[in-house]
Design an enzyme around this catalytic site. Structure first.
Site, PDB file in Angstrom:
ATOM      1  N   SER A 298       0.885  -1.305   0.057  1.00 56.93           N
ATOM      2  CA  SER A 298      -0.043  -0.028   0.130  1.00 56.93           C
ATOM      3  C   SER A 298       0.779   1.109   0.007  1.00 56.93           C
ATOM      4  O   SER A 298       2.055   1.167   0.447  1.00 56.93           O
ATOM      5  CB  SER A 298      -0.833  -0.122   1.319  1.00 56.93           C
ATOM      6  OG  SER A 298      -1.656   1.381   1.555  1.00 56.93           O
TER       7      SER A 298
ATOM      8  N   TYR B  99      -0.036  -0.196  10.566  1.00 59.17           N
ATOM      9  CA  TYR B  99      -0.296  -0.518   9.357  1.00 59.17           C
ATOM     10  C   TYR B  99       0.681  -0.246   8.263  1.00 59.17           C
ATOM     11  O   TYR B  99       1.098  -1.130   7.314  1.00 59.17           O
ATOM     12  CB  TYR B  99      -1.859   0.075   8.705  1.00 59.17           C
ATOM     13  CG  TYR B  99      -2.308  -0.303   7.544  1.00 59.17           C
ATOM     14  CD1 TYR B  99      -2.782  -1.616   7.194  1.00 59.17           C
ATOM     15  CD2 TYR B  99      -2.330   0.627   6.333  1.00 59.17           C
ATOM     16  CE1 TYR B  99      -2.988  -1.930   5.889  1.00 59.17           C
ATOM     17  CE2 TYR B  99      -2.689   0.400   5.084  1.00 59.17           C
ATOM     18  CZ  TYR B  99      -3.087  -1.017   5.017  1.00 59.17           C
ATOM     19  OH  TYR B  99      -3.438  -1.295   3.602  1.00 59.17           O
TER      20      TYR B  99
END
Length: 314
Positions: free
Chosen positions: A161, A187
């Site tokens: 990501s 994350y």
């Protein structure tokens, strides 16, 4: 060493998974898509199936997986869609999945993930996002190494990501035992780990004909955001808009995964990071695109591999 040129393709941010796989014949090839029953996992699996691959959906919810498999068969005519249980945060589940696999594996799409979860720990004491997004996929992929090697020209796809830009892997305190927990840096760290895994796995396994690449799928509104408040999603939308970005459809979000998994332009190419169906340039400060230098750092990649092996063997 001469720097290799950046891979470019005819595709872009608006291309769909079906468009990037058009003309590619995957008949006789076997694929696994983790998280294949939700979000971009569904469209990734559908595109691979439409090209003729035998696809296994590795999912936490077998009922959802079965419904997805039936939908994919109905839309593609491909009846070789299988469902198998997999919980990446559970070492026994991951080991059982790998042990049950028989025969060669040509494509492994490490797509499943958890985003911005509240502080949660596995029974081992691992932070949940790192445990799921990295360690679970590390255990799965290394457990399937023999099957990948048997294929002769296997590809592993590591879905990362742009959030990797939020944090390198903080080796001094990966699991937030000392520093305050932050769901977004946790994350980001796990997504950086996805890129570093591609770097080191490609280096280690090139002799087995296995290439591993990472990618950013783009912003897609899916169940991945279940831990994110409406206010936070609105803030992210506003930030994306100011950066000239936009939300993608699931079909567009799956495109880069499918391209990395299937494109002839990537034959023999490994250890790289893609976004919007092209290899990403180096990240420039002040932007939300590109790949951070720390995510491609070979020393960090080697260290992460060792740390991961140690964690899983303890």
């Amino acid at each position: 060493m001469t720097k290799t040129s950046r891979i470019t393709t005819p595709f872009s941010a608006t291309s769909t998974a079906a468009e990037v796989v058009a003309g590619v014949d995957l008949t006789g090839r076997r694929a696994i898509v983790t998280g294949g029953a939700s979000g971009i996992g569904i469209e990734t699996a559908r595109a691979l199936a439409a090209a003729g691959a035998e696809v296994t959906l590795a999912v936490r919810n077998p009922d959802a997986g079965q419904a997805t498999a039936e939908d994919i068969t109905a839309t593609t005519g491909n009846k070789q869609i299988h469902v198998a249980p997999l919980d990446l945060a559970d070492r026994a589940s991951t080991a059982a999945f790998a042990a049950a696999w028989d025969g060669p594996l040509h494509i492994l799409v490490n797509n499943a993930g958890v985003m911005a979860a509240p502080e949660t720990r596995t029974p081992e004491g691992w932070e949940l996002q790192f445990a799921t997004n990295h360690l679970g996929h590390f255990a799965l992929t290394t457990g399937l190494h023999a099957a990948l090697a048997a294929a002769g020209d296997a590809r592993v796809v590591s879905v990362s990501s742009a959030a990797h830009l939020r944090s390198p892997v903080v080796f001094e305190d990966i699991h937030y035992r000392e520093r305050p927990y932050d769901p977004w840096t946790a994350y980001g760290q796990s997504k950086t780990a996805n890129v570093l895994f591609a770097v080191e796995a490609s280096r280690r396994w090139a002799g087995d004909g296995i290439t591993v690449n990472a990618l950013h799928p783009g912003g897609i509104q899916t169940n991945l955001q279940r831990h994110v408040s409406t206010e936070e999603i609105e803030r992210l939308v506003a930030a994306a808009g100011s950066a000239g970005a936009r939300w993608k459809t699931p079909e567009q979000g799956a495109a880069t995964s499918v391209l990395v998994a299937t494109s002839p332009l990537l034959n023999g190419v490994g250890g790289r990071y893609f976004e919007d169906c092209n290899e990403a340039p180096a990240h420039q400060p002040g932007t939300r695109t590109g790949v951070a230098a720390y995510a491609l750092d070979p020393e960090a990649a080697t260290l992460l591999w060792q740390v991961s092996e140690d964690a899983l063997s303890s």
